[in-house]
Enzyme design. Sequence first.
Site, PDB file in Angstrom:
ATOM      1  CE  LYS A  22      -4.042 -20.822  28.383  1.00 51.32           C
ATOM      2  NZ  LYS A  22      -4.879 -20.537  27.214  1.00 51.32           N
ATOM      3  CG  ASN A  23      -5.020 -17.328  25.556  1.00 53.61           C
ATOM      4  OD1 ASN A  23      -4.369 -18.310  25.936  1.00 53.61           O
ATOM      5  ND2 ASN A  23      -6.342 -17.350  25.453  1.00 53.61           N
ATOM      6  CB  CYS A 117      -8.859 -27.203  26.216  1.00 51.35           C
ATOM      7  SG  CYS A 117      -8.053 -26.673  27.735  1.00 51.35           S
ATOM      8  NE  ARG A 122      -8.554 -25.469  20.195  1.00 54.54           N
ATOM      9  CZ  ARG A 122      -8.061 -24.973  21.336  1.00 54.54           C
ATOM     10  NH1 ARG A 122      -7.932 -25.750  22.392  1.00 54.54           N
ATOM     11  NH2 ARG A 122      -7.687 -23.716  21.412  1.00 54.54           N
ATOM     12  CG  ASP A 309     -10.986 -18.250  26.049  1.00 57.35           C
ATOM     13  OD1 ASP A 309     -11.479 -19.240  25.476  1.00 57.35           O
ATOM     14  OD2 ASP A 309      -9.912 -17.727  25.693  1.00 57.35           O
ATOM     15  NE  ARG A 401      -3.418 -26.561  29.233  1.00 59.98           N
ATOM     16  CZ  ARG A 401      -3.670 -26.994  28.025  1.00 59.98           C
ATOM     17  NH1 ARG A 401      -4.480 -28.014  27.863  1.00 59.98           N
ATOM     18  NH2 ARG A 401      -3.128 -26.430  26.988  1.00 59.98           N
TER      19      ARG A 401
HETATM   20  N1  EPU Z   1     -10.367 -21.983  13.148  1.00 59.54           N
HETATM   21  C1  EPU Z   1     -10.342 -22.587  11.918  1.00 59.54           C
HETATM   22  N2  EPU Z   1      -9.139 -22.647  11.262  1.00 59.54           N
HETATM   23  C2  EPU Z   1      -8.001 -22.150  11.770  1.00 59.54           C
HETATM   24  C3  EPU Z   1      -8.032 -21.534  13.035  1.00 59.54           C
HETATM   25  C4  EPU Z   1      -9.230 -21.470  13.719  1.00 59.54           C
HETATM   26  O1  EPU Z   1     -11.363 -23.069  11.431  1.00 59.54           O
HETATM   27  O2  EPU Z   1      -6.961 -22.246  11.113  1.00 59.54           O
HETATM   28  C5  EPU Z   1     -11.640 -21.863  13.881  1.00 59.54           C
HETATM   29  C6  EPU Z   1     -11.632 -22.623  15.193  1.00 59.54           C
HETATM   30  O3  EPU Z   1     -11.986 -23.983  15.008  1.00 59.54           O
HETATM   31  C7  EPU Z   1     -12.638 -21.850  16.005  1.00 59.54           C
HETATM   32  C8  EPU Z   1     -12.446 -20.410  15.514  1.00 59.54           C
HETATM   33  O4  EPU Z   1     -11.804 -20.517  14.249  1.00 59.54           O
HETATM   34  O5  EPU Z   1     -13.930 -22.280  15.706  1.00 59.54           O
HETATM   35  C9  EPU Z   1     -11.609 -19.508  16.398  1.00 59.54           C
HETATM   36  O6  EPU Z   1     -10.374 -20.125  16.714  1.00 59.54           O
HETATM   37  P1  EPU Z   1      -9.061 -19.292  17.071  1.00 59.54           P
HETATM   38  O7  EPU Z   1      -8.034 -19.613  16.053  1.00 59.54           O
HETATM   39  O8  EPU Z   1      -9.429 -17.871  17.290  1.00 59.54           O
HETATM   40  O9  EPU Z   1      -8.644 -19.961  18.455  1.00 59.54           O
HETATM   41  P2  EPU Z   1      -7.193 -20.383  18.934  1.00 59.54           P
HETATM   42  O10 EPU Z   1      -6.192 -19.416  18.428  1.00 59.54           O
HETATM   43  O11 EPU Z   1      -6.935 -21.839  18.680  1.00 59.54           O
HETATM   44  C10 EPU Z   1      -7.228 -18.929  21.071  1.00 59.54           C
HETATM   45  C11 EPU Z   1      -7.091 -19.172  22.529  1.00 59.54           C
HETATM   46  C12 EPU Z   1      -8.341 -19.865  23.046  1.00 59.54           C
HETATM   47  C13 EPU Z   1      -9.554 -19.016  22.736  1.00 59.54           C
HETATM   48  C14 EPU Z   1      -9.608 -18.679  21.245  1.00 59.54           C
HETATM   49  C15 EPU Z   1     -10.728 -17.710  20.882  1.00 59.54           C
HETATM   50  C16 EPU Z   1      -4.726 -19.477  22.780  1.00 59.54           C
HETATM   51  C17 EPU Z   1      -3.605 -20.399  23.037  1.00 59.54           C
HETATM   52  N3  EPU Z   1      -5.937 -20.019  22.771  1.00 59.54           N
HETATM   53  O12 EPU Z   1      -7.364 -20.214  20.479  1.00 59.54           O
HETATM   54  O13 EPU Z   1      -8.171 -19.917  24.444  1.00 59.54           O
HETATM   55  O14 EPU Z   1     -10.731 -19.706  23.079  1.00 59.54           O
HETATM   56  O15 EPU Z   1      -8.370 -18.104  20.829  1.00 59.54           O
HETATM   57  O16 EPU Z   1     -10.573 -16.522  21.590  1.00 59.54           O
HETATM   58  O17 EPU Z   1      -4.535 -18.284  22.630  1.00 59.54           O
HETATM   59  C18 EPU Z   1      -8.497 -20.702  26.601  1.00 59.54           C
HETATM   60  O18 EPU Z   1      -7.700 -19.833  26.973  1.00 59.54           O
HETATM   61  O19 EPU Z   1      -9.210 -21.380  27.396  1.00 59.54           O
HETATM   62  C19 EPU Z   1      -8.640 -20.969  25.182  1.00 59.54           C
HETATM   63  C20 EPU Z   1      -9.203 -22.063  24.691  1.00 59.54           C
END
Ligand code: EPU
Length: 433
Positions: A22-23, A117, A122, A309, A401
Amino acid sequence: MTKYVIRGGKPLYGDVEISGAKNAAVAIIPAALLVDGVCRIENVPQISDVTLLLKILQELGADIRTVDRTTVDIDCTHIRNAKVPDGMARQIRASYYLIGALLGRFGESLVPPPGGCHLGTRPIDQHIKGFVAMGADVDVRGGYIHATARNGRLQGGQVYLDIVSVGATMNIMLAAALAQGMTIIENAAKEPHIVDLANFLNSMGAQIMGAGTDVIKIRGVDRLRGGTYSIIPDQIEAGTYMAAVAAAGGRVRLKNVIPKHMDCISAKLVEMGVEIEEGDDEIVVSRAPEKRLTRTNIKTLPYPGFPTDMQPQIAVALCLAEGTSVVTEGVWDSRYRYVDEIRRLGAEIQVDGKIAVIEGVDRLTGAPVQACDLRAGAAMVIAGLAAQGVTEVDQVQYIERGYEDIVRKLSGIGADIRVVVTPDEEKAQASAG
Ligand code: EPU
């Protein structure tokens, strides 16, 4: 509403075919915006987040053709529009990748704020920091995130991420692929899907080096051309079935996995007394039903640490382990919303901030529960499979999802799980059809 009704307490036996990640898919599909020509993408998971992204591309003017169940041809050559319509984009977190992809292609993007979610705040400040380092101005206007390249085209830049962020790393890679000059991302995320996006872009002609390490260098090119690419198997889907076997017992062969990607999960399961046998592209996971799991402590971290995750799913298995386990959430502020639900089944979990203390119990007992997000929903299903009696899992749209055909796959390994649609929804479906 649609519910899953699970009659639990039965060990699981058989084979499960793991779908595409998915990701990775949710970044690779927007990446097609950067490509001149047709991208054939294989091993695409059939999940609602993917359907939504394909619809968004179509609304933008992409030509999308389904080749077979898991293969899609995407041609974005004729898109002239950098504004993503409101509505669908708000329902999905990964719509933020449209910012990087459109900005890279057109030097401008207008994208509604992402949804997804609820896992605490975020922010996307690190994504924006990257775009700004490449010469973009980013502001919020009329409810849209508006990004523009000051010189019409992004310029290579250097960005040191304050936080290891999957989304920021991939979004900056997308924006940088067609930028002028070299972009360097330091403190980059290293998840398998980061490498997959880099491999996708490189196979279309990009020059990305170092993906999978914490320094990624992207030498911008003038054009990406079409090609064929197959998405990697989903590490978290595979891990979820592994956790299900840990919790419910049994022996299951997971087909179409990359065992190396599973090491961070397998290592913990082995500590818990689960047996893991690795083949080239499969894993057999087993636990004798009469043997209790052993307690352990887990802290979630960016890859190659234990994945956030997988935190709710492994926590459910630990609810049935002998002894006290401590789980520390190291990525998200709030990923314990499922705990109240799991307590309804008799689990003993106390949460204090980012730490959950789990006292293992002998058995869980079925109860009605709600999926409050994607992985929490998967955890409810696992709890239902392990619990004695009937568990009804509500709000399953969250689960769908990110998990392709979860009911069919679980039924195939002997789970007693049914989809029940309440009369109101049947009526709505009939009128929609
Ligand atoms: N963060 C910031 N600023 C940013 C970006 C992130 O402070 O600009 C913080 C977030 O708040 C969090 C941490 O950094 O505390 C990590 O966030 P990350 O950016 O790595 O997460 P994401 O890209 O929003 C993706 C996956 C998530 C998964 C995370 C961590 C997708 C669409 N989502 O989210 O997947 O938990 O990486 O591996 O790729 C899931 O699949 O259930 C899911 C939530």
